[in-house]
Design an enzyme around this catalytic site. Structure first.
Site, short mmCIF file in Angstrom:
data_model
loop_
_atom_site.label_atom_id
_atom_site.label_comp_id
_atom_site.label_asym_id
_atom_site.label_seq_id
_atom_site.Cartn_x
_atom_site.Cartn_y
_atom_site.Cartn_z
N ASN A 218 43.94 15.93 34.07
CA ASN A 218 44.73 14.70 33.95
C ASN A 218 44.66 14.18 32.51
OD1 ASN A 218 46.05 12.27 34.25
ND2 ASN A 218 44.97 11.68 36.12
N ARG B 165 53.30 4.02 30.80
CA ARG B 165 53.49 4.22 29.36
C ARG B 165 54.01 2.96 28.68
NH1 ARG B 165 57.31 7.63 28.01
NH2 ARG B 165 58.34 7.69 30.02
N ARG B 166 53.66 1.79 29.24
CA ARG B 166 54.10 0.53 28.65
C ARG B 166 52.90 -0.36 28.30
NH1 ARG B 166 58.57 -2.19 32.28
NH2 ARG B 166 58.99 -3.27 30.33
N GLY B 167 51.72 0.20 28.29
CA GLY B 167 50.53 -0.55 27.91
C GLY B 167 49.94 -1.41 29.00
N GLU C 181 35.49 8.66 37.52
CA GLU C 181 35.76 10.09 37.52
C GLU C 181 37.25 10.31 37.27
OE1 GLU C 181 34.26 8.80 40.42
OE2 GLU C 181 32.19 9.33 39.89
N TYR D 208 41.69 6.42 29.00
CA TYR D 208 40.29 5.99 29.04
C TYR D 208 39.61 6.15 27.68
CZ TYR D 208 40.93 5.84 34.09
OH TYR D 208 41.37 5.54 35.34
#
Length: 367
Positions: free
Chosen positions: A329, A298-300, A324, A336
């Site tokens: 998820n 979650r920090r890019g 896939e 993505y």
């Protein structure tokens, strides 16, 4: 026995040529540096060879530190040693950095070598008075590492002052030896070692970090390193830190031996944070796996890593990339989506774990 020893794992570049039958090294050099090891190492070795009066064909073995240390530094030394060792047809002996540092201290008392591993972690190894390895190398919290030391132990390494302060023990004494590996000192370890093929890098980072609950700072200063079979053990560590069922180093080594398979590692200040593994066939490619260490999620990081690898694939002629992802998820699907992947199909029961089956979405992006 004549040994060329080199170290680039930490904040110095060091090399030496040692004749084990002589009391002093034939030639040695030690240059403190934070960066620039790759540029400094080859000229340093060339200079030492001339200074020693030996031809390369007279070297019997190469000793190289394999870590722990900085990711880039470990790779520089190992790559140089492998290239020269294979060219000369001589054994390459890997020496862990803590054992190398232990040779800097006189053999008079037990010795605990501790290196700063960040986040209150240290790399630690305990040696007896004759410098025989007793425990480690291992990754430990600073306070726990202090418990390894018997009474009247010498401390050495970049975290030794911190460990002594944390422990509150007055019986722990500071060694006056260097906190960094010195090639002229650890070279003789290679004479006693049994050759065992090409040495692999030693990565001790444990997969036990916990994600932070608060908002995280985005990382904007990433750099990217191409990975190969020599970094399979690091990829296994990173994978285990990102997934419940980690892949082995052997699995990564096998995948990276296949044509068209490539891996990229994202790093911040020399610390590996995430990786991506892709496979290319003609003008199509697929993302095999992608993972980020728990404290760096979650920090890019992953978004930048995907972008960097897609640029490389595009330059290689890839037009379309697939992957896939489990239907449940949501974080991965959101990631993505941010980088332009769209749904292209569904694979029923694609994931099977512990008797549980789950569908996978097939995603596609045109490059």
């Amino acid at each position: 026995m004549k040994i060329l020893s080199i170290d680039t794992t930490m904040a110095a570049c060091s090399a030496a040529i040692v004749d084990t039958e002589a009391a002093q090294p034939l030639a040695e050099a030690f240059l403190p540096m934070e960066r620039g090891h790759a540029e400094a190492l080859a000229p340093m070795v060339d200079h030492l060879m001339r200074q020693s009066g030996l031809a390369h064909s007279q070297i019997d073995r190469i000793a190289v530190t394999v870590g722990p240390g900085t990711f880039t530094g470990v790779r520089i030394g190992l790559s140089f040693a492998r290239g020269l060792g294979v060219a000369l047809g001589i054994p390459i002996i890997g020496i862990d950095s803590l054992s190398a540092i232990a040779t800097n201290a006189p053999e008079e008392s037990p010795l605990l070598v501790v290196l700063d591993a960040r986040n209150d972690d240290v790399y630690a190894a305990l040696f007896d008075a004759s410098r025989r390895l007793i425990a480690g190398p291992l990754l430990s919290k600073t306070g726990s590492a202090a418990e390894m030391a018997p009474s009247e132990t010498l401390l050495l390494g970049t975290a030794s002052h911190t460990l002594r302060a944390v422990s509150g023990r007055s019986d722990l004494r500071m060694s006056k030896g260097s906190d960094l590996p010195i090639a002229a000192h650890f070279a003789r370890l290679a004479a006693r070692a049994e050759p065992a093929g090409i040495p692999a890098p030693l990565y001790l980072r444990a997969a036990d970090a916990k994600p932070q609950a608060t908002a995280l700072r985005k990382i904007e200063t990433l750099c990217f390193e191409t990975a190969d079979q020599s970094t399979a053990s690091l990829l296994a560590v990173l994978h285990a830190d990102a997934f419940e069922e980690g892949w082995t180093a052997a699995a990564f080594e096998g995948l990276l031996s296949l044509p068209g398979t490539a891996a990229l590692i994202a790093m911040e200040r020399g610390e590996p944070l995430a990786f991506i593994l892709t496979r290319r066939a003609a003008d199509e490619a697929e993302i095999i796996t992608l993972g980020t260490r728990l404290p760096d999620q979650r920090r890019g990081v992953a978004q930048q890593l995907i972008g960097a690898q897609m640029e490389r694939l595009k330059a290689a002629g890839v037009l379309t990339i697939f992957l896939e992802v489990a239907t449940s998820n949501d974080p991965a699907r959101a990631l993505y989506g941010k980088v332009g992947f769209v749904e292209a199909g569904l694979r029923k029961d694609y994931y099977r774990r512990n008797g549980f089956h789950e569908d996978a979405l097939v995603l596609r992006k045109e490059l």
